[in-house]
Design a protein around this motif. Structure first.
Motif, PDB file in Angstrom:
ATOM      1  N   ILE A 150       0.847  -1.262  -0.024  1.00 14.47           N
ATOM      2  CA  ILE A 150       0.016   0.137   0.007  1.00 14.47           C
ATOM      3  C   ILE A 150       1.007   1.285   0.025  1.00 14.47           C
ATOM      4  N   GLY A 151       0.682   2.249  -1.007  1.00 13.22           N
ATOM      5  CA  GLY A 151       1.396   3.424  -0.840  1.00 13.22           C
ATOM      6  C   GLY A 151       0.888   4.454  -0.249  1.00 13.22           C
ATOM      7  N   MET A 152       1.540   5.285   0.641  1.00 13.89           N
ATOM      8  CA  MET A 152       1.098   6.375   1.334  1.00 13.89           C
ATOM      9  C   MET A 152       2.071   7.446   1.247  1.00 13.89           C
ATOM     10  N   ARG A 153       1.352   8.643   1.209  1.00 18.26           N
ATOM     11  CA  ARG A 153       1.940   9.816   1.376  1.00 18.26           C
ATOM     12  C   ARG A 153       1.077  11.018   1.974  1.00 18.26           C
ATOM     13  N   TRP A 154       1.727  12.129   2.612  1.00 16.97           N
ATOM     14  CA  TRP A 154       0.698  12.933   3.109  1.00 16.97           C
ATOM     15  C   TRP A 154       0.089  13.822   2.203  1.00 16.97           C
ATOM     16  N   ARG A 155      -0.885  14.504   2.699  1.00 13.46           N
ATOM     17  CA  ARG A 155      -1.649  15.440   1.944  1.00 13.46           C
ATOM     18  C   ARG A 155      -1.109  16.809   1.602  1.00 13.46           C
ATOM     19  N   THR A 156      -1.383  17.143   0.442  1.00 18.99           N
ATOM     20  CA  THR A 156      -0.945  18.420   0.224  1.00 18.99           C
ATOM     21  C   THR A 156      -2.177  19.541   0.249  1.00 18.99           C
ATOM     22  N   GLU A 157      -1.809  21.016   0.154  1.00 21.75           N
ATOM     23  CA  GLU A 157      -2.885  22.113   0.686  1.00 21.75           C
ATOM     24  C   GLU A 157      -4.023  21.660  -0.149  1.00 21.75           C
ATOM     25  N   ASP A 158      -3.980  21.568  -1.503  1.00 22.99           N
ATOM     26  CA  ASP A 158      -5.161  21.337  -2.376  1.00 22.99           C
ATOM     27  C   ASP A 158      -6.030  20.357  -2.028  1.00 22.99           C
ATOM     28  N   GLU A 159      -5.493  19.058  -1.558  1.00 18.51           N
ATOM     29  CA  GLU A 159      -6.275  17.976  -0.945  1.00 18.51           C
ATOM     30  C   GLU A 159      -6.929  18.547   0.316  1.00 18.51           C
ATOM     31  N   VAL A 160      -6.166  19.150   1.240  1.00 20.76           N
ATOM     32  CA  VAL A 160      -6.784  19.525   2.511  1.00 20.76           C
ATOM     33  C   VAL A 160      -7.984  20.269   2.182  1.00 20.76           C
ATOM     34  N   LEU A 161      -8.042  21.391   1.349  1.00 21.57           N
ATOM     35  CA  LEU A 161      -8.907  22.331   1.003  1.00 21.57           C
ATOM     36  C   LEU A 161     -10.358  21.504   0.241  1.00 21.57           C
ATOM     37  N   ASN A 162      -9.957  20.680  -0.475  1.00 21.76           N
ATOM     38  CA  ASN A 162     -10.877  19.759  -1.036  1.00 21.76           C
ATOM     39  C   ASN A 162     -11.579  18.741   0.155  1.00 21.76           C
ATOM     40  N   GLY A 163     -11.021  18.355   0.983  1.00 24.31           N
ATOM     41  CA  GLY A 163     -11.433  17.457   1.954  1.00 24.31           C
ATOM     42  C   GLY A 163     -10.839  16.116   1.492  1.00 24.31           C
ATOM     43  N   LYS A 164      -9.945  15.677   0.668  1.00 25.04           N
ATOM     44  CA  LYS A 164      -9.511  14.511   0.444  1.00 25.04           C
ATOM     45  C   LYS A 164      -8.804  14.035   1.505  1.00 25.04           C
ATOM     46  N   GLY A 165      -9.174  12.705   1.816  1.00 27.50           N
ATOM     47  CA  GLY A 165      -8.426  12.124   3.119  1.00 27.50           C
ATOM     48  C   GLY A 165      -9.095  12.355   4.384  1.00 27.50           C
ATOM     49  N   GLU A 166     -10.043  13.170   4.346  1.00 26.34           N
ATOM     50  CA  GLU A 166     -10.758  13.370   5.576  1.00 26.34           C
ATOM     51  C   GLU A 166     -12.329  13.323   5.324  1.00 26.34           C
ATOM     52  N   THR A 167     -12.870  13.886   4.400  1.00 27.80           N
ATOM     53  CA  THR A 167     -14.426  14.065   4.267  1.00 27.80           C
ATOM     54  C   THR A 167     -14.500  13.069   3.062  1.00 27.80           C
ATOM     55  N   ILE A 168     -13.723  12.812   2.070  1.00 28.83           N
ATOM     56  CA  ILE A 168     -13.516  11.950   0.841  1.00 28.83           C
ATOM     57  C   ILE A 168     -12.711  11.055   1.258  1.00 28.83           C
TER      58      ILE A 168
END
Length: 178
Positions: A106-124
Protein backbone atom coordinates in the motif's frame (compact mmCIF):
# COMPACT_ATOMS: atom_id res chain seq x y z
CA UNK A 1 18.84 36.89 -47.36
CA UNK A 2 20.38 34.54 -44.89
CA UNK A 3 22.26 31.48 -45.92
CA UNK A 4 22.76 28.55 -43.65
CA UNK A 5 25.86 26.49 -44.25
CA UNK A 6 25.69 22.95 -43.08
CA UNK A 7 28.95 21.12 -42.70
CA UNK A 8 28.67 17.53 -43.73
CA UNK A 9 31.21 14.89 -42.96
CA UNK A 10 33.33 13.73 -45.84
CA UNK A 11 32.02 10.75 -47.69
CA UNK A 12 33.64 7.57 -46.65
CA UNK A 13 34.60 5.65 -49.69
CA UNK A 14 37.40 3.27 -50.39
CA UNK A 15 39.15 5.85 -52.58
CA UNK A 16 39.28 8.53 -49.84
CA UNK A 17 41.26 8.42 -46.66
CA UNK A 18 39.50 7.99 -43.33
CA UNK A 19 41.83 10.68 -41.94
CA UNK A 20 39.48 13.40 -43.18
CA UNK A 21 36.60 11.70 -41.38
CA UNK A 22 38.66 11.60 -38.18
CA UNK A 23 39.39 15.34 -38.45
CA UNK A 24 35.68 16.05 -38.82
CA UNK A 25 34.83 13.91 -35.77
CA UNK A 26 37.43 15.68 -33.63
CA UNK A 27 36.12 19.11 -34.65
CA UNK A 28 32.52 18.09 -34.06
CA UNK A 29 33.20 16.62 -30.62
CA UNK A 30 35.09 19.71 -29.46
CA UNK A 31 32.47 22.19 -30.63
CA UNK A 32 30.88 23.98 -27.70
CA UNK A 33 33.35 22.73 -25.07
CA UNK A 34 36.18 25.20 -25.56
CA UNK A 35 37.56 26.34 -22.23
CA UNK A 36 35.38 23.88 -20.31
CA UNK A 37 36.55 20.81 -18.50
CA UNK A 38 34.58 17.66 -19.03
CA UNK A 39 32.91 16.58 -15.83
CA UNK A 40 30.78 13.53 -15.12
CA UNK A 41 28.95 15.38 -12.37
CA UNK A 42 26.33 17.75 -13.66
CA UNK A 43 24.38 20.24 -11.54
CA UNK A 44 21.12 18.78 -10.32
CA UNK A 45 17.75 20.49 -10.46
CA UNK A 46 15.46 21.03 -7.48
CA UNK A 47 13.33 18.00 -8.24
CA UNK A 48 16.34 15.67 -8.08
CA UNK A 49 17.55 17.30 -4.85
CA UNK A 50 14.09 17.00 -3.31
CA UNK A 51 13.89 13.35 -4.31
CA UNK A 52 17.24 12.65 -2.65
CA UNK A 53 16.72 14.56 0.61
CA UNK A 54 12.97 14.03 1.15
CA UNK A 55 12.02 12.02 4.24
CA UNK A 56 8.54 10.72 5.14
CA UNK A 57 9.19 11.82 8.73
CA UNK A 58 11.94 14.39 9.21
CA UNK A 59 14.31 14.64 12.17
CA UNK A 60 14.94 18.33 12.93
CA UNK A 61 18.14 17.63 14.89
CA UNK A 62 19.63 15.68 11.99
CA UNK A 63 18.77 18.50 9.57
CA UNK A 64 20.31 21.18 11.79
CA UNK A 65 23.56 19.24 12.18
CA UNK A 66 23.86 18.69 8.44
CA UNK A 67 23.09 22.33 7.61
CA UNK A 68 25.57 23.67 10.20
CA UNK A 69 28.50 21.56 9.06
CA UNK A 70 28.60 23.58 5.80
CA UNK A 71 30.03 20.76 3.70
CA UNK A 72 28.79 20.75 0.15
CA UNK A 73 26.61 23.70 -0.75
CA UNK A 74 24.37 21.45 -2.87
CA UNK A 75 23.75 19.15 0.11
CA UNK A 76 22.82 22.05 2.38
CA UNK A 77 20.52 23.48 -0.28
CA UNK A 78 18.90 20.06 -0.82
CA UNK A 79 18.19 19.62 2.89
CA UNK A 80 16.75 23.13 3.22
CA UNK A 81 14.58 22.57 0.15
CA UNK A 82 13.28 19.24 1.50
CA UNK A 83 12.65 20.76 4.93
CA UNK A 84 10.57 23.60 3.42
CA UNK A 85 8.59 21.10 1.32
CA UNK A 86 7.94 18.97 4.41
CA UNK A 87 6.62 21.99 6.34
CA UNK A 88 4.02 22.61 3.60
CA UNK A 89 2.52 19.13 3.98
CA UNK A 90 -0.46 18.34 6.21
CA UNK A 91 0.47 15.38 8.36
CA UNK A 92 -2.78 14.38 10.05
CA UNK A 93 -4.21 12.00 7.45
CA UNK A 94 -2.57 10.17 4.54
CA UNK A 95 -3.53 9.58 0.91
CA UNK A 96 -3.26 5.91 -0.05
CA UNK A 97 -2.56 4.12 -3.31
CA UNK A 98 -4.44 0.80 -3.21
CA UNK A 99 -3.58 -0.32 -6.74
CA UNK A 100 -1.27 -3.06 -5.35
CA UNK A 101 -3.27 -3.86 -2.23
CA UNK A 102 -3.85 -7.46 -3.41
CA UNK A 103 -0.10 -8.08 -2.98
CA UNK A 104 -0.04 -6.42 0.45
CA UNK A 105 1.73 -3.28 -0.79
CA UNK A 106 0.00 0.00 0.00
CA UNK A 107 1.48 3.34 -1.03
CA UNK A 108 1.03 6.30 1.32
CA UNK A 109 1.90 9.97 1.31
CA UNK A 110 0.93 13.09 3.24
CA UNK A 111 -1.78 15.38 1.90
CA UNK A 112 -1.06 18.62 0.04
CA UNK A 113 -2.79 21.95 0.67
CA UNK A 114 -5.17 21.49 -2.28
CA UNK A 115 -6.22 18.08 -0.98
CA UNK A 116 -6.84 19.49 2.49
CA UNK A 117 -8.98 22.30 1.07
CA UNK A 118 -10.97 19.81 -1.05
CA UNK A 119 -11.39 17.46 1.92
CA UNK A 120 -9.53 14.56 0.32
CA UNK A 121 -8.49 12.04 2.97
CA UNK A 122 -10.83 13.41 5.63
CA UNK A 123 -14.33 14.01 4.21
CA UNK A 124 -13.58 12.17 0.95
CA UNK A 125 -12.09 8.66 0.88
CA UNK A 126 -8.29 8.58 1.25
CA UNK A 127 -7.78 6.22 -1.69
CA UNK A 128 -6.14 8.07 -4.56
CA UNK A 129 -8.82 7.31 -7.19
CA UNK A 130 -11.92 7.03 -4.93
CA UNK A 131 -14.32 9.94 -4.50
CA UNK A 132 -16.75 8.36 -1.99
CA UNK A 133 -18.00 10.66 0.79
CA UNK A 134 -20.49 8.41 2.67
CA UNK A 135 -19.73 5.74 5.24
CA UNK A 136 -16.11 6.71 5.91
CA UNK A 137 -14.22 4.96 8.71
CA UNK A 138 -10.94 6.00 10.33
CA UNK A 139 -8.06 3.53 10.60
CA UNK A 140 -4.73 3.71 12.35
CA UNK A 141 -2.06 2.11 10.19
CA UNK A 142 1.47 1.08 11.02
CA UNK A 143 3.32 2.31 7.97
CA UNK A 144 6.69 0.59 7.45
CA UNK A 145 8.99 1.94 4.79
CA UNK A 146 12.64 1.92 3.72
CA UNK A 147 14.66 5.14 3.77
CA UNK A 148 18.46 5.41 3.45
CA UNK A 149 18.66 1.59 3.50
CA UNK A 150 17.00 1.54 6.95
CA UNK A 151 13.56 0.17 7.74
CA UNK A 152 11.47 2.76 9.56
CA UNK A 153 7.86 2.81 10.73
CA UNK A 154 5.25 5.36 11.74
CA UNK A 155 1.62 5.32 12.87
CA UNK A 156 -0.62 7.21 10.44
CA UNK A 157 -4.37 7.82 10.13
CA UNK A 158 -6.48 7.08 7.08
CA UNK A 159 -10.21 7.63 6.42
CA UNK A 160 -11.68 5.41 3.75
CA UNK A 161 -14.99 4.02 2.49
CA UNK A 162 -16.09 0.41 3.03
CA UNK A 163 -14.88 -0.77 -0.39
CA UNK A 164 -11.42 0.73 0.06
CA UNK A 165 -11.31 -0.50 3.68
CA UNK A 166 -11.77 -4.05 2.37
CA UNK A 167 -8.75 -3.54 0.08
CA UNK A 168 -6.79 -1.91 2.90
CA UNK A 169 -7.49 -4.85 5.23
CA UNK A 170 -7.13 -7.59 2.59
CA UNK A 171 -3.76 -8.86 3.92
CA UNK A 172 -3.67 -7.42 7.45
CA UNK A 173 -6.45 -6.12 9.67
CA UNK A 174 -5.78 -2.57 10.85
CA UNK A 175 -7.08 -0.89 13.99
CA UNK A 176 -10.39 0.88 13.43
CA UNK A 177 -10.67 4.20 15.31
CA UNK A 178 -14.43 4.95 14.90
Amino acid sequence: FFFLMIRRPPRSTQSRSSAASDVYKRQYQRRGTWGMEKSDKRPRNERELLREYHRFIRDDKEDEKAIQKEGKSEEVYGRILAQKHYEKLYKEFVITDLSRAHTGKIGMRWRTEDEVLNGKGETICCARKCKETKGLCSYELLFSYREDNQIKSALVKARCCRECAAKLNSKKTHKKLD
